[in-house]
Scaffold this active site. Sequence first.
Site, mmCIF file in Angstrom:
data_model
loop_
_atom_site.group_PDB
_atom_site.id
_atom_site.type_symbol
_atom_site.label_atom_id
_atom_site.label_comp_id
_atom_site.label_asym_id
_atom_site.label_seq_id
_atom_site.Cartn_x
_atom_site.Cartn_y
_atom_site.Cartn_z
ATOM 1 N N SER A 31 6.183 12.767 -3.286
ATOM 2 C CA SER A 31 4.788 12.725 -3.767
ATOM 3 C C SER A 31 4.299 13.759 -2.735
ATOM 4 C CB SER A 31 4.175 11.455 -3.855
ATOM 5 O OG SER A 31 2.753 11.910 -4.044
ATOM 6 N N ASP B 284 0.769 -1.237 -0.019
ATOM 7 C CA ASP B 284 0.148 0.227 0.132
ATOM 8 C C ASP B 284 0.902 1.220 -0.135
ATOM 9 O OD1 ASP B 284 -2.333 -1.632 0.414
ATOM 10 O OD2 ASP B 284 -1.670 -1.725 2.376
ATOM 11 N N ALA C 133 -4.283 -7.641 -4.079
ATOM 12 C CA ALA C 133 -3.513 -5.938 -3.881
ATOM 13 C C ALA C 133 -4.350 -5.176 -4.644
ATOM 14 C CB ALA C 133 -2.207 -6.257 -4.270
ATOM 15 N N HIS D 195 -4.695 -1.043 -6.490
ATOM 16 C CA HIS D 195 -4.006 -0.132 -6.594
ATOM 17 C C HIS D 195 -4.761 1.137 -7.008
ATOM 18 C CE1 HIS D 195 -0.741 -2.779 -6.839
ATOM 19 N NE2 HIS D 195 -1.297 -3.436 -7.767
#
Length: 435
Positions: free
Chosen positions: A419, A18, A44, A46
């Site tokens: 980010s 994550d 998983a 995204h």
Amino acid sequence: MSGTNYRTLAIVGSQWGDEGKGKITDYFAQQADLIVRWAGGDNAGHTIVIKRNKYKLSIVPSGAFNKKSMNVIGMVVVVNLRKLSYGNWVIYKQHGFDLLKNLRISDRVHLIFPYHMKIDELQEEYRQKDSIGTTKKGIGPCYQDKAERIGIRLGDLFDEKGFLQKLENNLKFKNEVLQKFLIVKDLTKINLKRIFWHYFQQIKSLVTDTSILVDNAIHNHQKFYLKEAQGVMLDLDHGTYPFVTSSNPTASSIPVGVGIAPRYINNVLGIVKAYNTRVGTGPFPSEIFGEVETYIREAGHEYGTVSGRARWIGWFDGILMKHSRELVVILVWLIMLLDVLTTIKELKICVGYEYQGQQIDYVPSTIKEYEMCKPILITMPGWDEDISNVTTFEGLPHNAQQYLMKLEEIVGVPISLFSVGPDREQTILMNKEIF
């Protein structure tokens, strides 16, 4: 770093998954000819944000939103065919992306069947308080069949007779197991054949020997990007076993999952959050409780993309990152969600563990030892300034710069990107020689 123009770039989640791999894959996909996912399944998820539009993906590589790149599902991935059916392509079609043109699937991937998901669910119920926190997507039981050499691969569906024989052999045993757990409804060969044949016809033209596709890309000097799911601490062998996934999401597994020689991997990027999270069960030494925990969870939208479960929140763990650095041989790393920490007055960083009265600087190999570890924390001042529109490192507030520099010092690997928000444009590249 040298002036090498890297052609093969691998990105590895360096915490408990994550970390934001989907966003970064989408970011680098704009320059890539080929994007390859090499492990995991649809357990998983995204999340990608493009011009404020949010997209949630699970099995299709995140580079699918780039019309110029080819996306590949590698041979160690396990696939639920329903997730690749036309019905799940709407999100792409609405925005002009055609998966028939830019998606290929290895004929060696193993298929997830309904009995895998049922068995996964039963195993979790049976474990009760010792549950490992599986998403119940059938991932573990599918990999188990693969190891026992009774799994069914996507390429098997090209031979209808052979496929049906393998399915019948598996159902004899699986139905007996399920009936013993009082699940009396049989999974029938005819019904499963009808369902899987329907899905297979939809994606049949996408199935190929992807190792040849990748090999051709290498020899044609194309740029390609390698991506896994989960993270180093969920690795079956190197993670917090048994609270791990059923595959190996470390860089050392790339050659097997993609079908290339190790020498073709030019650069490995470790991706981490500016703090720490995990979901499921297992030790988490740097865990935070209280108001700061709640603030970070809500500010960072820390809920599982697939499961919807609230993630645990922790301070950045330098010991865990050093562990990941050594396992993965990380050359540079990327810091995600720095903006989430804005307005927190004091930020803490884990720089060691206390174990039985002694300070240690490594991740213990056993769960019992790791659960007994307490974090040794240092404190740094936070910042109040909004950083969501920052476009350079120098544009960050002084305290944010100092925080990143301290993380870099602790881990001993240069930061090449950070980010400051969920959108593709909120990604600041500090080293343009990465790719």
